[in-house]
Design an enzyme around this catalytic site. Sequence first.
Site, mmCIF file in Angstrom:
data_model
loop_
_atom_site.group_PDB
_atom_site.id
_atom_site.type_symbol
_atom_site.label_atom_id
_atom_site.label_comp_id
_atom_site.label_asym_id
_atom_site.label_seq_id
_atom_site.Cartn_x
_atom_site.Cartn_y
_atom_site.Cartn_z
ATOM 1 N N TYR A 1 2.488 24.002 104.631
ATOM 2 C CA TYR A 1 3.592 23.170 104.962
ATOM 3 C C TYR A 1 4.330 22.210 103.831
ATOM 4 C CZ TYR A 1 6.475 19.662 107.660
ATOM 5 O OH TYR A 1 7.565 18.835 107.915
ATOM 6 N N SER B 1 10.758 16.711 103.979
ATOM 7 C CA SER B 1 9.928 15.886 104.645
ATOM 8 C C SER B 1 9.285 15.051 103.345
ATOM 9 C CB SER B 1 8.654 16.821 105.189
ATOM 10 O OG SER B 1 7.507 15.952 105.640
HETATM 11 P P1 NDP Z 1 10.736 20.289 116.695
HETATM 12 O O1 NDP Z 1 9.526 21.227 116.707
HETATM 13 O O2 NDP Z 1 11.187 19.314 117.748
HETATM 14 O O3 NDP Z 1 12.139 21.378 116.389
HETATM 15 C C1 NDP Z 1 12.030 22.348 115.477
HETATM 16 C C2 NDP Z 1 13.260 22.988 115.818
HETATM 17 O O4 NDP Z 1 13.170 24.034 114.835
HETATM 18 C C3 NDP Z 1 13.605 23.766 117.302
HETATM 19 O O5 NDP Z 1 14.611 23.941 117.637
HETATM 20 C C4 NDP Z 1 12.806 25.006 116.810
HETATM 21 O O6 NDP Z 1 13.365 26.197 117.899
HETATM 22 C C5 NDP Z 1 13.546 25.433 115.385
HETATM 23 N N1 NDP Z 1 12.686 26.488 114.858
HETATM 24 C C6 NDP Z 1 11.430 26.705 114.490
HETATM 25 N N2 NDP Z 1 11.280 27.903 114.126
HETATM 26 C C7 NDP Z 1 12.466 28.583 113.863
HETATM 27 C C8 NDP Z 1 12.814 29.729 113.196
HETATM 28 N N3 NDP Z 1 11.980 30.672 112.831
HETATM 29 N N4 NDP Z 1 14.119 30.118 113.421
HETATM 30 C C9 NDP Z 1 15.054 29.196 114.007
HETATM 31 N N5 NDP Z 1 14.857 28.136 114.498
HETATM 32 C C10 NDP Z 1 13.415 27.603 114.360
HETATM 33 O O7 NDP Z 1 10.554 19.675 115.311
HETATM 34 P P2 NDP Z 1 11.410 18.366 114.369
HETATM 35 O O8 NDP Z 1 12.624 18.181 115.025
HETATM 36 O O9 NDP Z 1 10.444 17.397 114.487
HETATM 37 O O10 NDP Z 1 11.484 18.816 113.139
HETATM 38 C C11 NDP Z 1 12.729 19.441 112.371
HETATM 39 C C12 NDP Z 1 12.702 19.293 111.044
HETATM 40 O O11 NDP Z 1 12.249 18.369 110.508
HETATM 41 C C13 NDP Z 1 11.769 20.330 110.574
HETATM 42 O O12 NDP Z 1 12.011 21.168 109.327
HETATM 43 C C14 NDP Z 1 10.413 19.546 110.386
HETATM 44 O O13 NDP Z 1 9.576 20.253 109.218
HETATM 45 C C15 NDP Z 1 11.104 18.273 109.767
HETATM 46 N N6 NDP Z 1 10.250 17.068 109.620
HETATM 47 C C16 NDP Z 1 9.993 16.658 110.907
HETATM 48 C C17 NDP Z 1 9.177 15.562 110.870
HETATM 49 C C18 NDP Z 1 8.227 15.156 111.974
HETATM 50 O O14 NDP Z 1 7.432 14.043 112.114
HETATM 51 N N7 NDP Z 1 8.730 15.382 113.348
HETATM 52 C C19 NDP Z 1 8.605 14.679 109.611
HETATM 53 C C20 NDP Z 1 9.443 15.430 108.285
HETATM 54 C C21 NDP Z 1 10.083 16.378 108.513
HETATM 55 P P3 NDP Z 1 12.650 27.349 118.279
HETATM 56 O O15 NDP Z 1 10.960 27.059 118.168
HETATM 57 O O16 NDP Z 1 12.961 27.728 119.675
HETATM 58 O O17 NDP Z 1 12.758 28.355 117.190
#
Ligand code: NDP
Length: 261
Positions: free
Chosen positions: A157, A144
């Site tokens: 975070y 990020s």
């Molecule tokens: P979402 O919340 O839409 O998706 C996150 C995904 O990660 C889900 O599939 C969730 O599934 C999974 N996840 C969360 N915790 C776990 C865990 N303990 N084990 C396995 N899977 C897990 O988020 P985004 O798509 O927006 O984010 C994806 C990545 O991008 C993250 O790392 C985030 O920090 C990063 N990011 C996002 C930004 C944004 O603005 N959205 C900006 C910068 C970086 P489930 O909960 O079912 O496990």
Amino acid sequence: MKLADKTAFVTGGGRGIGRAVAVAFAREGARVFVVARTTAEVEGVAAEIREACGAQAASHASCDVAEPRSVERAFDGARAFFGRGADILVNNAGIAESAKLTETTDEFWRRHLAVNLSGTFYCMRAALPSMIERGWGRVVNVASIAGKTGAPYIAAYSASKHGVLGLTRSAALEVAAKGVTVNAVCPGYVDTLMTARALENIEAKTGRKREESLEAIKRMSPQNRLVTSEEVAAVALLLASDEGRGITGQAINVDGGTVLF
Ligand code: NDP
């Protein structure tokens, strides 16, 4: 087909950026294995990919990346599906909650580090040996811009994502001569559920309307917009492809110019 005959393990592949990465990689010929905790979501993404790209294009498992045993089981499942190790690992699973530093509990702190940083480490430890053995591999860590700069209320975070960049850079140097690259993608605000939840949370805590907060986060980007998951996936695709072989140890921003380093 940029990823013909490649195998890819994508964490957090049930929605958002992870789903977009899995779909984009499969369209380029990769066989993908998607994992997250919510089985129905990864099942849905794998089914969607099989429908578009063929019966052997995708499989899934439920996995909590914060749990090393769960990660090992998921990699065993992927190995059985692929018939070999993963050529490409995308560490995308992540959580993002906000709290004042003085109100950040032990549990909150540990959870962010466990999922975002330790989860990335556990998956790299599981994936790298077969990449090194075959002399070809790609690791793409979704960090990020919060891994490069700070902001109020996201100490846990931001610290976890700064950690991901340190992990990325050190691992990249360790495997640079083995045909394996390790890079990070650093998105700004992306149009996903994570951002929607952040806006909801701001509304709940401050009473500020969601639309107002959305406009405010858009203005943080010189392009005055949110990034899309597909834009992040496109950069991940370049890093995962043969064409990306000269890029390693980098942290590439996909943020419309918000952060210039
Ligand atoms: P979402 O919340 O839409 O998706 C996150 C995904 O990660 C889900 O599939 C969730 O599934 C999974 N996840 C969360 N915790 C776990 C865990 N303990 N084990 C396995 N899977 C897990 O988020 P985004 O798509 O927006 O984010 C994806 C990545 O991008 C993250 O790392 C985030 O920090 C990063 N990011 C996002 C930004 C944004 O603005 N959205 C900006 C910068 C970086 P489930 O909960 O079912 O496990």
